[in-house]
Design a protein around this motif. Structure first.
Motif, mmCIF file in Angstrom:
data_model
loop_
_atom_site.group_PDB
_atom_site.id
_atom_site.type_symbol
_atom_site.label_atom_id
_atom_site.label_comp_id
_atom_site.label_asym_id
_atom_site.label_seq_id
_atom_site.Cartn_x
_atom_site.Cartn_y
_atom_site.Cartn_z
ATOM 1 N N GLU A 243 0.808 -1.218 0.000
ATOM 2 C CA GLU A 243 0.000 0.000 0.000
ATOM 3 C C GLU A 243 0.845 1.273 0.000
ATOM 4 O O GLU A 243 0.359 2.337 -0.405
ATOM 5 C CB GLU A 243 -0.944 0.006 1.210
ATOM 6 N N TYR A 244 2.094 1.188 0.439
ATOM 7 C CA TYR A 244 2.892 2.411 0.592
ATOM 8 C C TYR A 244 4.203 2.402 -0.198
ATOM 9 O O TYR A 244 4.568 3.407 -0.804
ATOM 10 C CB TYR A 244 3.188 2.660 2.079
ATOM 11 N N ALA A 245 4.930 1.301 -0.182
ATOM 12 C CA ALA A 245 6.271 1.297 -0.771
ATOM 13 C C ALA A 245 6.297 0.938 -2.247
ATOM 14 O O ALA A 245 7.052 1.523 -3.028
ATOM 15 C CB ALA A 245 7.168 0.329 0.000
ATOM 16 N N LYS A 246 5.491 -0.014 -2.643
ATOM 17 C CA LYS A 246 5.630 -0.665 -3.941
ATOM 18 C C LYS A 246 5.618 0.297 -5.118
ATOM 19 O O LYS A 246 6.443 0.183 -6.042
ATOM 20 C CB LYS A 246 4.526 -1.715 -4.116
ATOM 21 N N GLU A 247 4.709 1.246 -5.132
ATOM 22 C CA GLU A 247 4.528 2.106 -6.300
ATOM 23 C C GLU A 247 5.305 3.412 -6.224
ATOM 24 O O GLU A 247 5.183 4.262 -7.114
ATOM 25 C CB GLU A 247 3.044 2.413 -6.488
ATOM 26 N N TRP B 100 1.199 6.621 9.906
ATOM 27 C CA TRP B 100 2.516 7.215 10.172
ATOM 28 C C TRP B 100 3.642 6.320 9.653
ATOM 29 O O TRP B 100 4.589 6.790 9.022
ATOM 30 C CB TRP B 100 2.712 7.487 11.658
ATOM 31 N N LEU B 101 3.538 5.020 9.920
ATOM 32 C CA LEU B 101 4.572 4.100 9.458
ATOM 33 C C LEU B 101 4.627 4.057 7.930
ATOM 34 O O LEU B 101 5.706 3.956 7.344
ATOM 35 C CB LEU B 101 4.330 2.697 10.013
ATOM 36 N N GLY B 102 3.466 4.157 7.274
ATOM 37 C CA GLY B 102 3.431 4.202 5.812
ATOM 38 C C GLY B 102 4.137 5.440 5.280
ATOM 39 O O GLY B 102 4.861 5.370 4.278
ATOM 40 N N LYS B 103 3.907 6.582 5.950
ATOM 41 C CA LYS B 103 4.611 7.803 5.550
ATOM 42 C C LYS B 103 6.120 7.634 5.731
ATOM 43 O O LYS B 103 6.912 8.038 4.871
ATOM 44 C CB LYS B 103 4.123 8.992 6.375
#
Length: 480
Positions: free
Chosen positions: A34-38, A459-462
Motif C-alpha cells: 500500500e505504501y512502498a511498492k509504487e 505514520w509508518l506508511g509515511k
C-alpha cells in the motif's frame, strides 16, 4: 509473455517469490503493497553508461544486458568452476548464458539467486526457475522481448518507475551524452556525478601525467602547477553544475586528512610532473589536499558529497592483466578510518564549509563507527544532513541491509534515511530497490507485531515512503 510457474510449494510452505516475498506478517504486507511498492525511484548512485541511455540502446540478447560487465555473476561462475572463456571470453552469447544457468541453482542463499529471479519476473514476466532445463526457453523469450521498444534502455527505466538517476563521471568527461539526454524528449532526468578519484591516484607518475593532459584538455587549461590543477577542477566542477550535477562521489581506500602546506603540495606536484614517485606519506598529503578542496567546491555549490570507503581493489593481477579493472577481483579492506574521517569532517565543520554528506562502509565492523561519526556533525540546518549510507557492494544483501538499518535505527534516525541505490552497471538492477523496500517493510512490520512499535499504519506508511523516495527527493535537490 509468461512462462508457466514452477514456484509451487506444498500446503503450509510459502511459494518462492510470491507477492509476500520477504514479508512475514500482515503489517509488513500492508506497508509494502500500500505504501512502498509504487513509489518512484531516485537512483542517486549508479554506473549506468550515459551513451546507452542517450542512444536508447536496444540489447540483442539477455547475455548482453545481464552478464556483460556483471562481476557479481562472474565471481559466482568462477566459484562454480566455470572456465573464463565462458565468462568473459569470446564464446557465443548463448553458451555463456547456459553456463550461467548451470550456475544459478548453486547460488541458493546467495543474493544472486533472489536477484536473478526477481529480474526475470520484472521486467520480463517470467516466473520460472532458471535451471539448465529452462535456459533455452527463458533465453529465447527474453531475447524476443528485448526487441520491443518498451525494453530499450529508456523503456526499462520507465518500467522501473525511475524518476531521476545520477551516473558516475570523471571530471574530464565531456558529458556529451548527458547533454543529448537533456535535450531529448525523454522525461526521466539523468544527471552526472563528479568523481575525481584519478586526481588522487599518484602511485604511477606517468599515468598521473597522462590524466592531467586529459583533464587540462577538458578544462582548456594547461596544467603545470598545483594551482592550475585546482583551477581545472573548479572549472569542470562549474560545468558539471551547469549540466545538473548535484552530487560528488569518491571511491577511496580510506579518508585522507594529513597535515600539509600548499607549498608542500606544489613541490609534490612538481615531483610527479618530473616523473618521480611520491612516498606513502607524500601521497596521503597530496590526496588530503585534493579531497579538502573538492569538499569546499561541493559546499559552495550546495552539493552532496559521497564517500565509498574501504575496498581493496584489483587483488588478482593475473586476471587484471587480462581483463583490466572491475573484473571481480576486489575485496573488503581492513583499514582503520575513524581518526582521519573525524579530522577531515572537523576541519570542514570548523570552517563552516561542511557539505551534505553520505558515507558508505564496506567492512561491516565499521557500521557503528561510521554511523556515530555522522551523528557528530549534524548541525540542525537540514534533516539528515550527515547520512550513514545504505549497505554497499558486498554488504548489499539481506543481512547487510538489515544490519545497516538496525545500526542507523540504534544510533541515528532511520526515518530520515535517503534509502537505496543500485550502484550497478545493469539496466535490470532496479529490482534491488524492490528487494530493499520489502526488507524495510518487514523490519518495521516485525517490530509492530512484537509490540515494539505502535500499529499506526498511516505514520509508518509515511515513514516508509519517505525512506523509499521523499527523503532523497528533498535531500538532493536535483533540478526538475
Amino acid at each position: 509473455m509468461h512462462l508457466s510457474s514452477t514456484y509451487k510449494s506444498p500446503a503450509g510452505i510459502k511459494p518462492f517469490l510470491s507477492e509476500d516475498f520477504l514479508l512475514e506478517n500482515e503489517t509488513a504486507n500492508r506497508l509494502y503493497h500500500e505504501y512502498a511498492k509504487e513509489m518512484p525511484i531516485i537512483d542517486y548512485h549508479n554506473h549506468l553508461p550515459p551513451d546507452e541511455i542517450a542512444s536508447n540502446k536496444q540489447f540483442q540478447t539477455l547475455t548482453e544486458i545481464w552478464l556483460k560487465g556483471d562481476h557479481y555473476k562472474w565471481r559466482a561462475m568462477r566459484a562454480n568452476g566455470v572456465a573464463e572463456e565462458y565468462i568473459t571470453g569470446d564464446t557465443d552469447d548463448y553458451t555463456k548464458f547456459a553456463k550461467w544457468a548451470d550456475t544459478v541453482p548453486y547460488t541458493m542463499r546467495n543474493p544472486l539467486y533472489h536477484w536473478t529471479h526477481m529480474e526475470l519476473k520484472n521486467p520480463f514476466g517470467i516466473d520460472k526457475l532458471l535451471v539448465p532445463g529452462t535456459a533455452q526457453e527463458i533465453y529465447e523469450t527474453c531475447n524476443e522481448l528485448l526487441q520491443d521498444p518498451e525494453f530499450s534502455t529508456q523503456g526499462l527505466l520507465r518500467r522501473a518507475r525511475v524518476r531521476a538517476l545520477c551516473t558516475t563521471d570523471d571530471p574530464a568527461d565531456s558529458l556529451e551524452h548527458h547533454r543529448t539526454i537533456a535535450e531529448s524528449p525523454f522525461e526521466i532526468r539523468v544527471f552526472p556525478s563528479f568523481r575525481p578519484d584519478k586526481v588522487m591516484q599518484t602511485q604511477d607518475p606517468l599515468v598521473f601525467k597522462e590524466y592531467l593532459t586529459q583533464l587540462g584538455e577538458a578544462a582548456d587549461i594547461s596544467i603545470h602547477s598545483w594551482t592550475q590543477l585546482l583551477d581545472a577542477l573548479k572549472k569542470r566542477h562549474v560545468y558539471f553544475h551547469e549540466m545538473g550535477c548535484r552530487v560528488s562521489d569518491h571511491g577511496l581506500e580510506t579518508f585522507y586528512a594529513q597535515a600539509y602546506t600548499e607549498r608542500e603540495i606544489q613541490r609534490y606536484f612538481e615531483t610527479l610532473l618530473a616523473g618521480n614517485p611520491l612516498n606513502r606519506q607524500q601521497q596521503a598529503q597530496f590526496s588530503s589536499a585534493v579531497l579538502y578542496h573538492c569538499a569546499i567546491m561541493d559546499f559552495e555549490k550546495g552539493w552532496t558529497q559521497q564517500f565509498h570507503i574501504g575496498a581493496l581493489r584489483n587483488t588478482n593481477q593475473h586476471i587484471i592483466r587480462k581483463l583490466g579493472k572491475d573484473a571481480g577481483c576486489d575485496s573488503i579492506g581492513d583499514w582503520n578510518h575513524t581518526v582521519q574521517m573525524a579530522k577531515f569532517f572537523d576541519r570542514l565543520n570548523r570552517e563552516e564549509k561542511l557539505a551534505k554528506t553520505i558515507v558508505y562502509n564496506l567492512n561491516p565492523r565499521d557500521n557503528e563507527s561510521f554511523a556515530t561519526m555522522m551523528g557528530n556533525f549534524n548541525d540542525g540546518t537540514i534533516p539528515g544532513k550527515m547520512q550513514f549510507g545504505t549497505a554497499w557492494w558486498f554488504l548489499d544483501q539481506k543481512d547487510g541491509m538489515i544490519a545497516q538499518m538496525n545500526t542507523l535505527s540504534n544510533l541515528g534516525l532511520l526515518s530520515r534515511f535517503v534509502g537505496m541505490l543500485t550502484d550497478s552497471r545493469s539496466f535490470l538492477s532496479f529490482s534491488r530497490h524492490e528487494y530493499f523496500r520489502r526488507i524495510l517493510c518487514n523490519l518495521i512490520g516485525k517490530d509492530v507485531h512484537k509490540g515494539e512499535l505502535p500499529h499506526d499504519i498511516e505514520w509508518l506508511g509515511k515513514m516508509v515512503q519517505d525512506i523509499c523516495f521523499t527523503n532523497a527527493h528533498q535531500y538532493f535537490q536535483l533540478p526538475e
